[in-house]
Motif scaffolding. Structure first.
Motif, PDB file in Angstrom:
ATOM      1  N   LEU A  61       0.875  -1.162   0.000  1.00 45.10           N
ATOM      2  CA  LEU A  61       0.000   0.000   0.000  1.00 45.10           C
ATOM      3  C   LEU A  61       0.913   1.213   0.000  1.00 45.10           C
ATOM      4  CD1 LEU A  61      -2.728   1.537   0.488  1.00 45.10           C
ATOM      5  CD2 LEU A  61      -2.282   1.209   2.929  1.00 45.10           C
ATOM      6  N   TYR A  62       0.747   2.083  -0.988  1.00 46.68           N
ATOM      7  CA  TYR A  62       1.578   3.282  -1.118  1.00 46.68           C
ATOM      8  C   TYR A  62       0.738   4.513  -0.820  1.00 46.68           C
ATOM      9  CZ  TYR A  62       4.814   0.294  -3.671  1.00 46.68           C
ATOM     10  OH  TYR A  62       5.680  -0.709  -4.031  1.00 46.68           O
ATOM     11  N   LEU A  63       1.284   5.434  -0.035  1.00 42.14           N
ATOM     12  CA  LEU A  63       0.647   6.721   0.221  1.00 42.14           C
ATOM     13  C   LEU A  63       1.577   7.810  -0.295  1.00 42.14           C
ATOM     14  CD1 LEU A  63      -0.616   6.246   3.885  1.00 42.14           C
ATOM     15  CD2 LEU A  63      -1.877   5.887   1.768  1.00 42.14           C
ATOM     16  N   LEU A  64       1.013   8.767  -0.999  1.00 38.42           N
ATOM     17  CA  LEU A  64       1.776   9.844  -1.615  1.00 38.42           C
ATOM     18  C   LEU A  64       1.075  11.156  -1.275  1.00 38.42           C
ATOM     19  CD1 LEU A  64       4.208  10.054  -3.608  1.00 38.42           C
ATOM     20  CD2 LEU A  64       2.536  10.061  -5.446  1.00 38.42           C
ATOM     21  N   LYS A  65       1.807  12.087  -0.646  1.00 44.00           N
ATOM     22  CA  LYS A  65       1.205  13.334  -0.161  1.00 44.00           C
ATOM     23  C   LYS A  65       2.119  14.505  -0.483  1.00 44.00           C
ATOM     24  CE  LYS A  65      -1.542  15.739   2.708  1.00 44.00           C
ATOM     25  NZ  LYS A  65      -2.157  16.768   1.941  1.00 44.00           N
ATOM     26  N   GLY A  66       1.552  15.535  -1.080  1.00 48.71           N
ATOM     27  CA  GLY A  66       2.302  16.751  -1.331  1.00 48.71           C
ATOM     28  C   GLY A  66       2.408  17.580  -0.062  1.00 48.71           C
ATOM     29  N   ASP A  67       3.261  18.588  -0.083  1.00 52.25           N
ATOM     30  CA  ASP A  67       3.453  19.413   1.108  1.00 52.25           C
ATOM     31  C   ASP A  67       2.538  20.634   1.121  1.00 52.25           C
ATOM     32  OD1 ASP A  67       4.611  20.967  -0.837  1.00 52.25           O
ATOM     33  OD2 ASP A  67       6.438  21.364   0.288  1.00 52.25           O
ATOM     34  N   GLY A  68       1.508  20.623   0.276  1.00 55.88           N
ATOM     35  CA  GLY A  68       0.582  21.754   0.203  1.00 55.88           C
ATOM     36  C   GLY A  68      -0.521  21.655   1.238  1.00 55.88           C
ATOM     37  N   ASP A  69      -1.740  21.760   0.800  1.00 55.04           N
ATOM     38  CA  ASP A  69      -2.923  21.790   1.656  1.00 55.04           C
ATOM     39  C   ASP A  69      -2.999  20.552   2.554  1.00 55.04           C
ATOM     40  OD1 ASP A  69      -5.428  21.937   2.803  1.00 55.04           O
ATOM     41  OD2 ASP A  69      -6.500  22.239   0.914  1.00 55.04           O
ATOM     42  N   PRO A  70      -2.893  20.737   3.872  1.00 60.51           N
ATOM     43  CA  PRO A  70      -2.900  19.588   4.771  1.00 60.51           C
ATOM     44  C   PRO A  70      -4.255  18.895   4.865  1.00 60.51           C
ATOM     45  CG  PRO A  70      -2.818  21.616   6.042  1.00 60.51           C
ATOM     46  CD  PRO A  70      -2.692  21.995   4.592  1.00 60.51           C
ATOM     47  N   THR A  71      -5.325  19.539   4.381  1.00 60.28           N
ATOM     48  CA  THR A  71      -6.641  18.904   4.447  1.00 60.28           C
ATOM     49  C   THR A  71      -6.892  17.970   3.268  1.00 60.28           C
ATOM     50  OG1 THR A  71      -7.756  20.726   3.298  1.00 60.28           O
ATOM     51  CG2 THR A  71      -7.583  20.871   5.711  1.00 60.28           C
ATOM     52  N   CYS A  72      -6.046  18.006   2.259  1.00 61.51           N
ATOM     53  CA  CYS A  72      -6.200  17.099   1.113  1.00 61.51           C
ATOM     54  C   CYS A  72      -5.700  15.712   1.492  1.00 61.51           C
ATOM     55  CB  CYS A  72      -5.403  17.601  -0.092  1.00 61.51           C
ATOM     56  SG  CYS A  72      -6.072  19.092  -0.817  1.00 61.51           S
ATOM     57  N   HIS A  73      -6.486  14.710   1.142  1.00 59.16           N
ATOM     58  CA  HIS A  73      -6.086  13.335   1.415  1.00 59.16           C
ATOM     59  C   HIS A  73      -4.905  12.939   0.537  1.00 59.16           C
ATOM     60  CE1 HIS A  73      -9.470  12.383   3.960  1.00 59.16           C
ATOM     61  NE2 HIS A  73     -10.302  12.868   3.056  1.00 59.16           N
TER      62      HIS A  73
END
Length: 90
Positions: A61-73
């Motif tokens: 299971l991979y999770l990928l998150k940008g450093d922008g809006d913290p409310t975005c999943h």
């Protein structure tokens, strides 16, 4: 024994994720721009060896998150038939 610790991505996994159109669109990458661009953008990424109560080992299971809006999943991917697939049901 269950390993539910997060794992750092390999260079190959970064490249594979950077090649997925949904990732390129979300990060504004051009075709051919790879892991270096994702890392330079402050992207957080992690792999879990996903194990459920039943049937047991499911796969990565991979999770990928940008450093922008913290409310975005974060975007999350699983491997189906050997290919990373974006799971849109969150």
């Amino acid at each position: 024994m269950t390993d539910n610790a997060p794992h750092a991505l390999t260079d190959g996994e970064w490249e594979e994720l950077a090649g997925i159109e949904a990732v390129r669109e979300a990060w504004g990458l051009e075709p051919g721009e790879g892991r270096a661009m994702l890392k330079e953008c402050g992207t957080y990424a992690v792999r879990f060896d996903f194990i459920s109560g039943s049937p047991g080992y499911v796969g990565p299971l991979y999770l990928l998150k940008g450093d922008g809006d913290p409310t975005c999943h974060p975007l999350h991917f699983i491997r189906k038939d050997g290919e990373l697939v974006l799971e849109e049901d969150w």
